[in-house]
Design an enzyme around this catalytic site. Sequence first.
Site, mmCIF file in Angstrom:
data_model
loop_
_atom_site.group_PDB
_atom_site.id
_atom_site.type_symbol
_atom_site.label_atom_id
_atom_site.label_comp_id
_atom_site.label_asym_id
_atom_site.label_seq_id
_atom_site.Cartn_x
_atom_site.Cartn_y
_atom_site.Cartn_z
ATOM 1 N N GLY A 19 0.850 -1.178 0.000
ATOM 2 C CA GLY A 19 0.000 0.000 0.000
ATOM 3 C C GLY A 19 0.885 1.227 0.000
ATOM 4 O O GLY A 19 1.452 1.593 1.022
ATOM 5 N N SER A 21 1.385 5.026 -0.098
ATOM 6 C CA SER A 21 0.566 6.207 0.218
ATOM 7 C C SER A 21 1.120 7.500 -0.331
ATOM 8 O O SER A 21 0.423 8.516 -0.354
ATOM 9 C CB SER A 21 0.457 6.341 1.733
ATOM 10 N N GLY A 22 2.384 7.485 -0.738
ATOM 11 C CA GLY A 22 3.053 8.722 -1.119
ATOM 12 C C GLY A 22 3.990 9.201 -0.030
ATOM 13 O O GLY A 22 4.793 10.106 -0.240
ATOM 14 N N GLY A 23 3.902 8.596 1.153
ATOM 15 C CA GLY A 23 4.765 8.950 2.269
ATOM 16 C C GLY A 23 6.041 8.126 2.293
ATOM 17 O O GLY A 23 6.185 7.134 1.573
ATOM 18 N N VAL A 24 6.952 8.522 3.165
ATOM 19 C CA VAL A 24 8.265 7.881 3.208
ATOM 20 C C VAL A 24 8.197 6.478 3.809
ATOM 21 O O VAL A 24 8.963 5.593 3.419
ATOM 22 C CB VAL A 24 9.270 8.764 3.977
ATOM 23 N N ASP A 25 7.287 6.237 4.742
ATOM 24 C CA ASP A 25 7.234 4.928 5.399
ATOM 25 C C ASP A 25 6.900 3.812 4.417
ATOM 26 O O ASP A 25 7.593 2.782 4.359
ATOM 27 C CB ASP A 25 6.207 4.943 6.535
ATOM 28 N N CYS A 110 -10.692 2.178 9.703
ATOM 29 C CA CYS A 110 -10.129 2.199 8.350
ATOM 30 C C CYS A 110 -9.168 1.037 8.150
ATOM 31 O O CYS A 110 -9.171 0.401 7.098
ATOM 32 C CB CYS A 110 -9.419 3.528 8.099
ATOM 33 N N GLY A 134 3.352 0.458 5.482
ATOM 34 C CA GLY A 134 4.406 1.146 6.212
ATOM 35 C C GLY A 134 4.100 1.332 7.675
ATOM 36 O O GLY A 134 4.709 2.188 8.332
ATOM 37 N N CYS A 206 -7.560 12.279 6.993
ATOM 38 C CA CYS A 206 -7.414 12.852 5.652
ATOM 39 C C CYS A 206 -8.621 13.663 5.230
ATOM 40 O O CYS A 206 -8.491 14.739 4.683
ATOM 41 C CB CYS A 206 -7.161 11.733 4.635
#
Length: 376
Positions: A19, A21-25, A110, A134, A206
Amino acid sequence: MTVMGSDPSTGSHKRVIVGLSGGVDSAVAAHRLLEQGHEVEALFMKNWEEDDRAGYCAAAQDLADARTVAERLGIRLHTVNFATEYWDRVFAEFLSEYRAMRTPNPDVLCNREIKFAAFLDHALGLGADAIATGHYARVTHDDRGSHLALCQDGEKDQTYFLHLLDQAQLARSLFPLHDLTKIEVRTIARAIGLANAEKKDSTGICFIGERRFRDFLAQYLPREPGPIETLEGVILGEHQGLAYYTIGQRQGLGVGGVTSGREAPWYVAAKDAERNRLILVQDSHHPRLMSRGLSGLPPHWIAGRAPDLPLRCQARLRHRQPLQACEVLNADDLGCQVRFLEPQRAVTPGQSIVFYRDGVCLGGAVIDQGWSASGQ
């Protein structure tokens, strides 16, 4: 929930969908899986149909960041829109809880309904053996099943948000960051040239974004003003609707500068739904804010069965709270009762109490009400 494909806990190389998400994790999670020799693809989930004109949600930027990461890592990126599933399975209950004057945690729902159900089903349909995220958590497997355990970074541990997962979900889930700290994650991201290495962590929910929470909630729940009072009935001001406040809240009460014989911050101690009153007290550890135990809804046990009761263990009432000693006195289909070794502050109906023993997350329950330490 559909379960198919080979067991990811066996074999060294698997087809894993991360998955992203666009984040670093999640980006570093994907990189670690590639290092381990897995066949890796990624999936970007859109879970909310935001008002693009307002710019509250960063879904478009997150998708662009996810694409950049996927290109850098050389993996395929799938996209899927789970907005309908999110509305039906998460947001509808979120609103229902607020209407009932409770404070829900949508991230918990979620994870159970979207990230480890809708996503898992979608990934398995694409031929994956397992999914990965992440999240900062650890999953282990033995002859008794799958177990959710604390991760290396105690400050980032996210098992609190994952306590509703079941055996089928955990058996197909990988958490590649389980042995890393956040600092180490960013160091890896910089070393491999990820453009999002310094991207700020997302905070909050979000679908609310940068808006004031009360303004967002007012779009779905009508404002019902009423008096703000002390325990003695002294009127301090006017609230905008009991649903907009939570137990223990200090900010945004609109009573700044109001005193009751002494200078001290005010905190929400209770909601009187019958008379539409918001009750405040002074002192962050006022007796009315402290609970010696609580009653909860029927608990979810990750093992799929209840442990022997009464159960002495530890618990968290909120993310990042240090583990607190407690005893689960009873638990059945009608609910549960928990007693604390030390009184706990701001036990909040609608939030979750999550149980731990020997570093393993056992499950948890939604809080119904606290037992006042003052006996009132």
